[in-house]
Write a protein that holds these residues in place. Structure first.
Motif, PDB file in Angstrom:
ATOM      1  N   SER A  95      35.313  37.226  15.182  1.00 44.29           N
ATOM      2  CA  SER A  95      34.531  38.462  15.240  1.00 44.29           C
ATOM      3  C   SER A  95      35.420  39.663  15.460  1.00 44.29           C
ATOM      4  CB  SER A  95      33.514  38.398  16.380  1.00 44.29           C
ATOM      5  OG  SER A  95      32.607  37.355  16.181  1.00 44.29           O
ATOM      6  N   ALA A  96      34.896  40.798  15.057  1.00 44.92           N
ATOM      7  CA  ALA A  96      35.543  42.079  15.338  1.00 44.92           C
ATOM      8  C   ALA A  96      34.654  42.809  16.333  1.00 44.92           C
ATOM      9  CB  ALA A  96      35.705  42.891  14.063  1.00 44.92           C
ATOM     10  N   GLY A  97      35.248  43.293  17.386  1.00 46.75           N
ATOM     11  CA  GLY A  97      34.487  44.007  18.407  1.00 46.75           C
ATOM     12  C   GLY A  97      35.218  45.251  18.843  1.00 46.75           C
ATOM     13  N   MET A  98      34.505  46.084  19.585  1.00 51.47           N
ATOM     14  CA  MET A  98      35.081  47.340  20.049  1.00 51.47           C
ATOM     15  C   MET A  98      35.300  47.281  21.560  1.00 51.47           C
ATOM     16  SD  MET A  98      33.829  51.220  19.361  1.00 51.47           S
ATOM     17  CE  MET A  98      33.823  50.868  17.633  1.00 51.47           C
ATOM     18  N   VAL A  99      36.423  47.820  21.987  1.00 50.67           N
ATOM     19  CA  VAL A  99      36.724  47.899  23.413  1.00 50.67           C
ATOM     20  C   VAL A  99      35.840  48.981  24.015  1.00 50.67           C
ATOM     21  CG1 VAL A  99      38.509  48.352  25.125  1.00 50.67           C
ATOM     22  CG2 VAL A  99      39.088  47.138  23.020  1.00 50.67           C
ATOM     23  N   ASP A 100      34.948  48.577  24.935  1.00 54.53           N
ATOM     24  CA  ASP A 100      34.037  49.513  25.597  1.00 54.53           C
ATOM     25  C   ASP A 100      34.626  50.100  26.867  1.00 54.53           C
ATOM     26  OD1 ASP A 100      32.021  49.115  23.750  1.00 54.53           O
ATOM     27  OD2 ASP A 100      31.156  47.451  24.878  1.00 54.53           O
ATOM     28  N   GLU A 101      35.433  49.291  27.539  1.00 56.58           N
ATOM     29  CA  GLU A 101      35.929  49.719  28.843  1.00 56.58           C
ATOM     30  C   GLU A 101      37.289  49.081  29.088  1.00 56.58           C
ATOM     31  OE1 GLU A 101      34.306  49.635  33.478  1.00 56.58           O
ATOM     32  OE2 GLU A 101      33.209  48.575  31.913  1.00 56.58           O
ATOM     33  N   VAL A 102      38.200  49.845  29.648  1.00 56.79           N
ATOM     34  CA  VAL A 102      39.503  49.336  30.055  1.00 56.79           C
ATOM     35  C   VAL A 102      39.576  49.492  31.565  1.00 56.79           C
ATOM     36  CG1 VAL A 102      42.002  49.588  29.883  1.00 56.79           C
ATOM     37  CG2 VAL A 102      40.579  49.999  27.868  1.00 56.79           C
ATOM     38  N   ILE A 103      39.643  48.369  32.268  1.00 56.84           N
ATOM     39  CA  ILE A 103      39.692  48.373  33.726  1.00 56.84           C
ATOM     40  C   ILE A 103      41.119  48.075  34.144  1.00 56.84           C
ATOM     41  CG2 ILE A 103      38.770  47.339  35.829  1.00 56.84           C
ATOM     42  CD1 ILE A 103      36.377  46.400  34.016  1.00 56.84           C
ATOM     43  N   GLU A 104      41.733  49.015  34.847  1.00 52.86           N
ATOM     44  CA  GLU A 104      43.105  48.830  35.303  1.00 52.86           C
ATOM     45  C   GLU A 104      43.099  48.526  36.793  1.00 52.86           C
ATOM     46  OE1 GLU A 104      47.425  51.100  35.298  1.00 52.86           O
ATOM     47  OE2 GLU A 104      45.705  52.045  34.350  1.00 52.86           O
ATOM     48  N   GLU A 105      43.689  47.407  37.137  1.00 50.61           N
ATOM     49  CA  GLU A 105      43.794  46.999  38.529  1.00 50.61           C
ATOM     50  C   GLU A 105      45.256  47.068  38.929  1.00 50.61           C
ATOM     51  OE1 GLU A 105      41.984  43.147  38.841  1.00 50.61           O
ATOM     52  OE2 GLU A 105      40.288  43.785  37.628  1.00 50.61           O
ATOM     53  N   PRO A 106      45.620  48.036  39.791  1.00 50.18           N
ATOM     54  CA  PRO A 106      47.028  48.184  40.167  1.00 50.18           C
ATOM     55  C   PRO A 106      47.538  46.951  40.913  1.00 50.18           C
ATOM     56  CG  PRO A 106      45.666  49.912  41.147  1.00 50.18           C
ATOM     57  CD  PRO A 106      44.760  48.997  40.423  1.00 50.18           C
ATOM     58  N   GLU A 108      49.856  44.977  43.637  1.00 56.26           N
ATOM     59  CA  GLU A 108      50.351  45.247  44.991  1.00 56.26           C
ATOM     60  C   GLU A 108      51.855  45.063  45.083  1.00 56.26           C
ATOM     61  OE1 GLU A 108      48.160  42.992  47.830  1.00 56.26           O
ATOM     62  OE2 GLU A 108      46.233  43.733  47.125  1.00 56.26           O
ATOM     63  N   VAL A 109      52.440  44.379  44.122  1.00 62.38           N
ATOM     64  CA  VAL A 109      53.890  44.191  44.090  1.00 62.38           C
ATOM     65  C   VAL A 109      54.457  45.006  42.940  1.00 62.38           C
ATOM     66  CG1 VAL A 109      53.852  41.935  45.189  1.00 62.38           C
ATOM     67  CG2 VAL A 109      53.594  42.081  42.741  1.00 62.38           C
ATOM     68  N   LEU A 110      55.695  44.816  42.636  1.00 66.45           N
ATOM     69  CA  LEU A 110      56.346  45.603  41.589  1.00 66.45           C
ATOM     70  C   LEU A 110      56.053  45.089  40.183  1.00 66.45           C
ATOM     71  CD1 LEU A 110      59.787  46.208  43.304  1.00 66.45           C
ATOM     72  CD2 LEU A 110      57.860  47.780  43.110  1.00 66.45           C
ATOM     73  N   ALA A 111      54.941  44.406  40.015  1.00 63.03           N
ATOM     74  CA  ALA A 111      54.537  43.908  38.697  1.00 63.03           C
ATOM     75  C   ALA A 111      53.670  44.952  38.006  1.00 63.03           C
ATOM     76  CB  ALA A 111      53.761  42.606  38.859  1.00 63.03           C
ATOM     77  N   PRO A 112      53.556  44.872  36.689  1.00 59.50           N
ATOM     78  CA  PRO A 112      52.681  45.823  36.001  1.00 59.50           C
ATOM     79  C   PRO A 112      51.217  45.622  36.377  1.00 59.50           C
ATOM     80  CG  PRO A 112      53.647  44.247  34.450  1.00 59.50           C
ATOM     81  CD  PRO A 112      54.235  43.974  35.784  1.00 59.50           C
ATOM     82  N   SER A 113      50.437  46.657  36.201  1.00 57.86           N
ATOM     83  CA  SER A 113      49.011  46.593  36.504  1.00 57.86           C
ATOM     84  C   SER A 113      48.319  45.600  35.574  1.00 57.86           C
ATOM     85  CB  SER A 113      48.360  47.963  36.318  1.00 57.86           C
ATOM     86  OG  SER A 113      48.944  48.895  37.184  1.00 57.86           O
ATOM     87  N   THR A 114      47.225  45.034  36.061  1.00 58.54           N
ATOM     88  CA  THR A 114      46.432  44.115  35.258  1.00 58.54           C
ATOM     89  C   THR A 114      45.370  44.913  34.515  1.00 58.54           C
ATOM     90  OG1 THR A 114      46.749  42.361  36.880  1.00 58.54           O
ATOM     91  CG2 THR A 114      44.939  42.091  35.356  1.00 58.54           C
ATOM     92  N   LEU A 115      45.269  44.692  33.211  1.00 56.07           N
ATOM     93  CA  LEU A 115      44.248  45.359  32.413  1.00 56.07           C
ATOM     94  C   LEU A 115      43.174  44.348  32.026  1.00 56.07           C
ATOM     95  CD1 LEU A 115      46.332  47.558  29.964  1.00 56.07           C
ATOM     96  CD2 LEU A 115      45.141  48.269  32.013  1.00 56.07           C
ATOM     97  N   ARG A 130      28.952  40.353  24.468  1.00 62.32           N
ATOM     98  CA  ARG A 130      29.946  41.020  25.326  1.00 62.32           C
ATOM     99  C   ARG A 130      30.946  39.971  25.783  1.00 62.32           C
ATOM    100  NH1 ARG A 130      29.686  45.654  27.779  1.00 62.32           N
ATOM    101  NH2 ARG A 130      30.229  44.857  29.833  1.00 62.32           N
ATOM    102  N   ARG A 131      32.203  40.378  25.811  1.00 62.82           N
ATOM    103  CA  ARG A 131      33.266  39.493  26.270  1.00 62.82           C
ATOM    104  C   ARG A 131      34.224  40.273  27.169  1.00 62.82           C
ATOM    105  NH1 ARG A 131      29.939  36.445  24.676  1.00 62.82           N
ATOM    106  NH2 ARG A 131      30.189  34.827  23.120  1.00 62.82           N
ATOM    107  N   ARG A 132      34.883  39.525  28.082  1.00 58.86           N
ATOM    108  CA  ARG A 132      35.880  40.117  28.981  1.00 58.86           C
ATOM    109  C   ARG A 132      37.219  39.454  28.693  1.00 58.86           C
ATOM    110  NH1 ARG A 132      33.810  39.498  34.188  1.00 58.86           N
ATOM    111  NH2 ARG A 132      34.274  37.297  33.978  1.00 58.86           N
ATOM    112  N   LEU A 133      38.229  40.280  28.481  1.00 55.58           N
ATOM    113  CA  LEU A 133      39.554  39.790  28.138  1.00 55.58           C
ATOM    114  C   LEU A 133      40.554  40.321  29.151  1.00 55.58           C
ATOM    115  CD1 LEU A 133      40.954  38.171  25.839  1.00 55.58           C
ATOM    116  CD2 LEU A 133      41.407  40.346  24.757  1.00 55.58           C
ATOM    117  N   ASP A 134      41.200  39.415  29.889  1.00 55.53           N
ATOM    118  CA  ASP A 134      42.212  39.809  30.870  1.00 55.53           C
ATOM    119  C   ASP A 134      43.560  39.946  30.187  1.00 55.53           C
ATOM    120  OD1 ASP A 134      40.421  39.727  33.034  1.00 55.53           O
ATOM    121  OD2 ASP A 134      40.667  37.551  33.181  1.00 55.53           O
TER     122      ASP A 134
END
Length: 180
Positions: A95-106, A108-115, A130-134
């Protein structure tokens, strides 16, 4: 946005079973690698109690061998998990879908944020899923933005099964091909 069902074949089932066996083998290797040093140490202590001190040198070789097996098992497990996920979704809907929301979780360590991306796709028959992709499931980067279209696979038409997704690619992005 559309979806097309890929026919499930005996080859895709066999591929999923094969990678599942490889993953189980890697888990067993991990248990052996973790359990072997304490067993070797126990045997060395028993031999020491009977007056034989030469067994402690062997314990270090066993610990080293167990560490090598543990690292090999970790690499095998990571490799098998990716292929197993791909095999499980090979016969799913594309399927082709559209990104509705980008949730950024900072982080706590020196790793990149989780999207985390929330995706909506319109399927034939007025079905909207609807689907959620980490970001652990795709290559996070500057391409992840609201309104962007992406291609993904899913196995069900359940509109709220958020975890039923595997990333394929963002549309409009040219993938680099390897030169041989």
């Amino acid at each position: 946005m559309s979806a097309a069902k890929t026919p499930e074949t005996p080859e895709t089932k066999a591929r999923a079973r094969r990678w599942s066996r490889v993953e189980r083998f890697a888990v067993r290797m991990t248990f052996v690698a973790i359990g072997l040093p304490p067993v070797a140490l126990g045997v060395a202590v028993l031999l020491h109690m009977n007056g034989d001190d030469s067994a402690f040198g062997v314990v270090w070789w066993v610990v080293g061998a167990a560490a090598v097996v543990l690292v090999a098992a970790a690499f095998l497990e990571i490799h098998a998990q990716g292929h197993l996920t791909e095999a499980k979704f090979a016969a799913g809907y594309l399927s082709a879908g559209m990104v509705d929301e980008v949730i950024e979780e900072p982080s706590e360590v020196l790793a990149p944020s989780t999207l985390t991306l929330m995706i909506t796709a319109e399927l034939p028959g007025r079905v909207r899923i609807r689907r959620r992709l980490d970001s652990s499931m795709y290559q996070a980067g500057p391409g992840a933005r609201v309104g962007q279209t992406m291609i993904f696979r899913h196995n069900t038409l359940d509109p709220d099964d958020l975890g039923d997704v595997v990333f394929v690619r963002f549309t409009g992005m040219v993938q680099k091909r390897r030169r041989r």
